[in-house]
Design an enzyme around this catalytic site. Structure first.
Site, PDB file in Angstrom:
ATOM      1  N   GLU A 132     -50.252  -2.502 -16.287  1.00 10.98           N
ATOM      2  CA  GLU A 132     -49.702  -2.226 -14.958  1.00 10.98           C
ATOM      3  C   GLU A 132     -50.570  -1.229 -14.196  1.00 10.98           C
ATOM      4  O   GLU A 132     -50.764  -1.358 -12.976  1.00 10.98           O
ATOM      5  CB  GLU A 132     -48.270  -1.714 -15.084  1.00 10.98           C
ATOM      6  CG  GLU A 132     -47.311  -2.674 -15.760  1.00 10.98           C
ATOM      7  CD  GLU A 132     -47.288  -4.054 -15.121  1.00 10.98           C
ATOM      8  OE1 GLU A 132     -47.593  -4.167 -13.915  1.00 10.98           O
ATOM      9  OE2 GLU A 132     -46.955  -5.027 -15.824  1.00 10.98           O
ATOM     10  N   HIS A 135     -53.435  -3.015 -12.632  1.00  5.58           N
ATOM     11  CA  HIS A 135     -53.052  -3.639 -11.366  1.00  5.58           C
ATOM     12  C   HIS A 135     -53.184  -2.642 -10.213  1.00  5.58           C
ATOM     13  O   HIS A 135     -53.671  -2.980  -9.128  1.00  5.58           O
ATOM     14  CB  HIS A 135     -51.607  -4.138 -11.427  1.00  5.58           C
ATOM     15  CG  HIS A 135     -51.440  -5.498 -12.026  1.00  5.58           C
ATOM     16  ND1 HIS A 135     -52.210  -6.578 -11.640  1.00  5.58           N
ATOM     17  CD2 HIS A 135     -50.581  -5.959 -12.973  1.00  5.58           C
ATOM     18  CE1 HIS A 135     -51.835  -7.649 -12.338  1.00  5.58           C
ATOM     19  NE2 HIS A 135     -50.851  -7.306 -13.149  1.00  5.58           N
TER      20      HIS A 135
END
Length: 287
Positions: A132, A135
């Protein structure tokens, strides 16, 4: 290679938008207004994407005192990635999943479900958090916003064209054009835009997996986590707005026809295969 694919797919989306704007609507003032409206709507959604996504899943902010190990993990990995430590949220769901949101690294958040915290051992949860954070580092939320903006404009213009066909024949720019060609454009352009947009989403997942492997030095842990999360998603699906499914680290396997084209994520087998092929130097584990 994934970055090249993303740029190529964005270029293809742009070409599709130009094609429908100029060859179908003739670049008229109405088409320009439609593009502008779609852009404003989607960019506004991107600007407030963190609030919208977090609210959609009833995510609750959690303090370092409430979850010290989780906060230490996020902070340490963010420092390794060279980005500000994002806000940390917990979603009160038994389903095991996670996502990152925010318009840039300075306005980012990581949300994990209670289910994923309870399910995964520390090294696998570290791989998920690193995914994450990658990202955020890669500004994938911006990439997705651009793709959504273009795809939204295409769908909007196709809708305008369909109204013109049904209620009075459109503009002089469309006179003499084959009605079947116009109908095909109305039906197929939004589908093509969606397929390309989801293709971009899938390429960004591969990049985030690779970034997580390099960040933790432990691609095997993320591979194990993906296997575990896929099995969990089949037993306990994530409750929430399906529009946010591309944000999640995993999504339940689609049972629809042509599911590969309309999948928000690559097949877990492909992701695991790529992870296990990555050769990285060992990294220190969690403290």
């Amino acid at each position: 290679m994934n970055q090249f694919k993303t740029v190529a797919l964005l270029g293809l989306l742009s070409a599709l938008l130009i094609s429908i704007s100029y060859s179908v609507l003739g670049g008229t003032l109405g088409a320009i207004a439609g593009i502008a409206l779609a852009a404003v709507t989607n960019l506004g959604a991107w600007y407030y994407s963190d609030r919208i996504a977090l609210a959609a899943y009833s995510a609750q902010p959690i303090t370092p005192q409430q979850a010290p190990e989780l906060h230490r993990m996020v902070k340490r990995l963010a420092q390794k990635a060279g980005i500000p430590t994002p806000a940390v949220y917990v979603i009160p769901q038994a389903s095991a999943n996670a996502f990152a949101t925010g318009r840039d690294p300075q306005h980012a958040a990581v949300a994990v479900t209670q289910g994923i915290v309870d399910m995964l051992p520390a090294d696998e949860l570290e791989g998920v958090i690193a995914h994450e954070l990658t990202h955020i580092l890669n500004r994938d939320t911006l990439t997705q916003a651009v793709a959504a903006t273009i795809a939204g404009a295409i769908s909007f213009l196709a809708q305008i064209l369909s109204y013109a066909m049904w209620f009075g024949g459109g503009s002089r720019d469309n006179e003499g054009q084959n009605p079947l060609a116009l109908l095909a454009t109305v039906l197929l352009a939004p589908i093509a835009a969606t397929v390309i947009q989801l293709g971009i989403s899938r390429t960004r997942e591969f990049s985030a997996d690779a970034g997580a492997a390099k960040l933790t030095g432990n691609p095997q842990a993320l591979a194990r986590a993906l296997r575990r999360l896929e099995a969990g998603a089949q037993r306990v699906p994530m409750a929430g707005n399906p529009a946010f499914a591309p944000l999640m680290i995993v999504n339940g396997p689609s049972k629809q026809f042509l599911s590969n084209l309309f999948a928000t994520h690559p097949a877990t087998d492909q992701r695991v295969e790529r992870l296990l092929s990555i050769d990285v130097a060992p990294s220190s584990s969690l403290v």
